[in-house]
Design an enzyme around this catalytic site. Sequence first.
Site, short mmCIF file in Angstrom:
data_model
loop_
_atom_site.label_atom_id
_atom_site.label_comp_id
_atom_site.label_asym_id
_atom_site.label_seq_id
_atom_site.Cartn_x
_atom_site.Cartn_y
_atom_site.Cartn_z
N ASP A 185 -5.75 -6.36 5.14
CA ASP A 185 -5.22 -5.01 4.97
C ASP A 185 -5.28 -4.28 6.30
O ASP A 185 -6.36 -4.10 6.87
CB ASP A 185 -6.09 -4.28 3.92
CG ASP A 185 -5.65 -2.85 3.69
OD1 ASP A 185 -4.54 -2.46 4.11
OD2 ASP A 185 -6.44 -2.10 3.05
N MET A 220 -9.53 7.50 -0.59
CA MET A 220 -10.35 7.93 0.55
C MET A 220 -11.00 9.27 0.23
O MET A 220 -10.35 10.15 -0.34
CB MET A 220 -9.48 8.09 1.79
CG MET A 220 -8.66 6.87 2.15
SD MET A 220 -7.84 7.09 3.73
CE MET A 220 -6.76 5.66 3.73
N MET A 264 -12.33 3.48 -0.42
CA MET A 264 -12.92 3.86 0.89
C MET A 264 -13.72 5.13 0.68
O MET A 264 -13.34 6.22 1.12
CB MET A 264 -11.80 4.03 1.92
CG MET A 264 -11.19 2.70 2.33
SD MET A 264 -9.63 2.88 3.19
CE MET A 264 -8.51 2.99 1.81
N SER A 316 0.87 -1.17 0.00
CA SER A 316 0.00 0.00 0.00
C SER A 316 0.91 1.22 0.00
O SER A 316 1.71 1.40 0.91
CB SER A 316 -0.88 0.00 1.25
OG SER A 316 -1.28 1.33 1.54
N ASP A 376 -5.02 3.18 -2.16
CA ASP A 376 -6.06 3.54 -1.20
C ASP A 376 -6.72 4.86 -1.57
O ASP A 376 -6.12 5.92 -1.46
CB ASP A 376 -5.45 3.65 0.20
CG ASP A 376 -5.04 2.30 0.75
OD1 ASP A 376 -5.93 1.43 0.88
OD2 ASP A 376 -3.85 2.11 1.04
N MET A 389 -10.77 -6.28 6.44
CA MET A 389 -9.95 -5.21 7.03
C MET A 389 -9.48 -5.64 8.42
O MET A 389 -10.26 -6.13 9.24
CB MET A 389 -10.76 -3.91 7.16
CG MET A 389 -11.04 -3.20 5.84
SD MET A 389 -9.57 -2.77 4.90
CE MET A 389 -8.70 -1.66 6.01
N HIS A 411 -8.56 0.22 -3.59
CA HIS A 411 -9.32 0.08 -2.35
C HIS A 411 -10.15 1.35 -2.17
O HIS A 411 -9.64 2.39 -1.75
CB HIS A 411 -8.36 -0.13 -1.17
CG HIS A 411 -9.06 -0.33 0.13
ND1 HIS A 411 -8.40 -0.37 1.34
CD2 HIS A 411 -10.39 -0.54 0.42
CE1 HIS A 411 -9.27 -0.57 2.30
NE2 HIS A 411 -10.49 -0.66 1.78
N HIS A 455 -1.58 -1.86 -4.19
CA HIS A 455 -2.85 -1.60 -3.51
C HIS A 455 -2.96 -0.08 -3.34
O HIS A 455 -2.15 0.52 -2.64
CB HIS A 455 -2.83 -2.32 -2.15
CG HIS A 455 -4.03 -2.09 -1.30
ND1 HIS A 455 -5.16 -2.89 -1.37
CD2 HIS A 455 -4.29 -1.18 -0.34
CE1 HIS A 455 -6.04 -2.47 -0.48
NE2 HIS A 455 -5.55 -1.42 0.15
#
Length: 228
Positions: free
Chosen positions: A175, A39, A72, A10, A37, A141, A70, A35
């Site tokens: 993760d 958000m 979020m 990540s 992320d 998670m 990912h 990966h």
Amino acid sequence: MAYGAKIGPSILSSDLSCLGSECVRMMECGADYLHLDVMDGHFVPNITFGHPMVECLRKSVGQDPFFDMHMMVSRPEQWVKPMAAAGANQYTFHLEATTNPGNLIKEIRESGMKVGLAIKPGTTVEELAPWANQIDMALVMTVEPGFGGQKFMEDMMPKVSWLRSQFPSLDIEVDGGVGPDSIHKCAEAGANMIVSGSAVIGSDDPRSVIALLRTVVAEAIQKRSLDR
Ligand code: DX5
Ligand code: ZN
């Protein structure tokens, strides 16, 4: 055996001003995938980047690296097409963020991406189970999503074990707080896709950390296949 050990750094904990070269560095250190992320400051109390950044990263790293997004974000439906166009390979959304997972799974597939389905620590694995036959990967998670560098939640491992027992060939990702200290628990429980942020990025020797994580998971997979 349909699944293998894969390590996906990540890049959240890297120097974000050098994201392209950090991604290249991780691939050169033996990462199997990246990966990424995303958000939105709403689904989680933090904000990172969106599809324009992914488009630039894809240009910078080339076609090969597999991008596991990912997501979020609230309303994950709205970013499926932009992420596919930007060069994402897998769209991992949170079960908690949508009222119609079935439709979203269909949209992701129609956009040409693989489907990942994530659950936060407070969501039971039974809530994910009805969708497991329609997805490529389940993400359990092991921290509350939002920040890198948090403590691994070992009490999530029964979810992984249960999923592995019910869906023997499903890709199962963990993760949050995963590194050399926690990888054995993840591997024994049955996870095969390993996200690791600070433990890999913060290491002086990311190549060795990635290799160690993969070896532990590969050995657990082999043991499980011999036990069957
Ligand atoms: C947390 C993110 C993780 C995080 C992992 O919300 O989803 O991917 O960056 O970082 P570490 O391994 O440091 O917990
Ligand atoms: Zn993540």
